[in-house]
Design a protein around this motif. Structure first.
Motif, short mmCIF file in Angstrom:
data_model
loop_
_atom_site.label_atom_id
_atom_site.label_comp_id
_atom_site.label_asym_id
_atom_site.label_seq_id
_atom_site.Cartn_x
_atom_site.Cartn_y
_atom_site.Cartn_z
N GLN A 1 0.85 -1.19 0.00
CA GLN A 1 0.00 0.00 0.00
C GLN A 1 0.89 1.24 0.00
OE1 GLN A 1 -3.62 0.37 0.05
NE2 GLN A 1 -2.80 2.36 -0.57
N PRO A 2 0.91 1.99 -1.12
CA PRO A 2 1.69 3.22 -1.12
C PRO A 2 1.00 4.29 -0.27
CG PRO A 2 0.56 2.94 -3.22
CD PRO A 2 0.26 1.72 -2.39
N PRO A 3 1.75 5.33 0.13
CA PRO A 3 1.15 6.40 0.93
C PRO A 3 -0.06 7.02 0.25
CG PRO A 3 3.52 6.72 0.75
CD PRO A 3 3.16 5.57 -0.15
N GLU A 4 0.00 7.14 -1.06
CA GLU A 4 -1.13 7.64 -1.86
C GLU A 4 -1.28 6.69 -3.03
OE1 GLU A 4 -0.43 11.67 -2.99
OE2 GLU A 4 0.00 12.28 -0.95
N GLY A 5 -2.48 6.30 -3.32
CA GLY A 5 -2.69 5.39 -4.44
C GLY A 5 -3.31 4.08 -3.99
N GLU A 6 -3.51 3.21 -4.95
CA GLU A 6 -4.21 1.98 -4.70
C GLU A 6 -3.25 0.84 -4.32
OE1 GLU A 6 -7.18 0.82 -7.47
OE2 GLU A 6 -7.71 2.90 -7.92
N LEU A 7 -3.79 -0.09 -3.55
CA LEU A 7 -3.08 -1.30 -3.16
C LEU A 7 -2.67 -2.07 -4.42
CD1 LEU A 7 -2.60 -3.15 -0.53
CD2 LEU A 7 -4.63 -4.37 -1.33
N PHE A 8 -1.46 -2.65 -4.40
CA PHE A 8 -1.03 -3.50 -5.51
C PHE A 8 -0.28 -4.69 -4.93
CE2 PHE A 8 2.21 -0.29 -4.91
CZ PHE A 8 3.40 -0.99 -4.99
N HIS A 9 0.00 -5.67 -5.77
CA HIS A 9 0.60 -6.92 -5.30
C HIS A 9 1.83 -7.30 -6.12
CE1 HIS A 9 -3.57 -7.18 -3.91
NE2 HIS A 9 -3.05 -7.86 -2.90
N LEU A 10 2.78 -7.92 -5.44
CA LEU A 10 3.88 -8.56 -6.13
C LEU A 10 3.81 -10.04 -5.80
CD1 LEU A 10 6.78 -9.25 -4.37
CD2 LEU A 10 6.46 -6.84 -3.98
N VAL A 11 4.20 -10.86 -6.76
CA VAL A 11 4.06 -12.30 -6.63
C VAL A 11 5.30 -12.98 -7.19
CG1 VAL A 11 1.54 -12.27 -6.75
CG2 VAL A 11 2.87 -12.50 -8.86
N GLY A 12 5.45 -14.23 -6.84
CA GLY A 12 6.55 -14.99 -7.39
C GLY A 12 6.58 -16.39 -6.82
N GLU A 13 7.65 -17.07 -7.16
CA GLU A 13 7.85 -18.45 -6.75
C GLU A 13 9.25 -18.61 -6.18
OE1 GLU A 13 8.41 -22.33 -9.38
OE2 GLU A 13 6.33 -21.62 -9.39
N PHE A 14 9.35 -19.37 -5.11
CA PHE A 14 10.66 -19.63 -4.51
C PHE A 14 11.43 -20.62 -5.38
CE2 PHE A 14 8.10 -18.28 -0.87
CZ PHE A 14 8.90 -17.23 -0.42
N ILE A 15 12.67 -20.29 -5.65
CA ILE A 15 13.55 -21.13 -6.45
C ILE A 15 14.46 -21.94 -5.52
CG2 ILE A 15 15.43 -21.15 -8.14
CD1 ILE A 15 14.24 -18.41 -9.13
#
Length: 151
Positions: free
Chosen positions: A61-75
């Motif tokens: 959640q940035p100070p201003e703006g919309e929630l976003f997501h980062l994703v990935g897979e453990f190698i």
């Protein structure tokens, strides 16, 4: 940027805490949420299946703006010395591509460890610089958190 022209982020930090303590901060969802991301960002949730092939998802959640997501897979998950995973935004910028983050730890004395971070390869210098700034600020917060626990 590396000598061969690849756009990468490479950072090294000395942290208060031995490898097992730092590795826990890098992998336990509750701990990760305390320091992850650039200054001013919060992390409302972290989902993680910490094993090779397991997935993760971090809400930012940035100070201003919309929630976003980062994703990935453990190698690679090799506590307490090494962690490697893919990194991508769920809704990427057109300049984004999936990168690989590798974190390596080693103890440097009886109370401190060194963290080496490598992430790449980025499509553009602009995106590389954005990630370098985010990691620098996030690792700064991690360093402060670990130092406060040493007092």
């Amino acid at each position: 940027m590396t000598r061969d022209g690849e756009l990468r982020v490479r950072l090294r930090r000395t942290l208060d805490g031995l490898c097992p303590v730092v590795f826990r901060e890098l992998t336990e969802p509750r701990e990760l949420a305390r320091w992850w991301g650039p200054d001013g960002f919060t992390v409302p949730s972290v989902e993680s299946d910490l094993r090779p092939g397991g997935a993760y998802r971090i809400a930012m959640q940035p100070p201003e703006g919309e929630l976003f997501h980062l994703v990935g897979e453990f190698i690679e998950v090799a506590p307490p010395e090494r962690l490697s995973y893919t990194f991508r935004w769920e809704e990427p910028d057109p300049e984004d591509r999936e990168t690989v983050v590798t974190l390596s730890l080693h103890d440097i004395d009886t109370t401190r460890s060194e963290l080496d971070l490598d992430q790449g390869v980025f499509a553009t210098e602009r995106r590389r610089a954005l990630h370098e700034e985010g990691w620098s600020q996030g690792l700064g917060k991690l360093g402060e958190l670990l130092a406060s626990r040493m007092d």
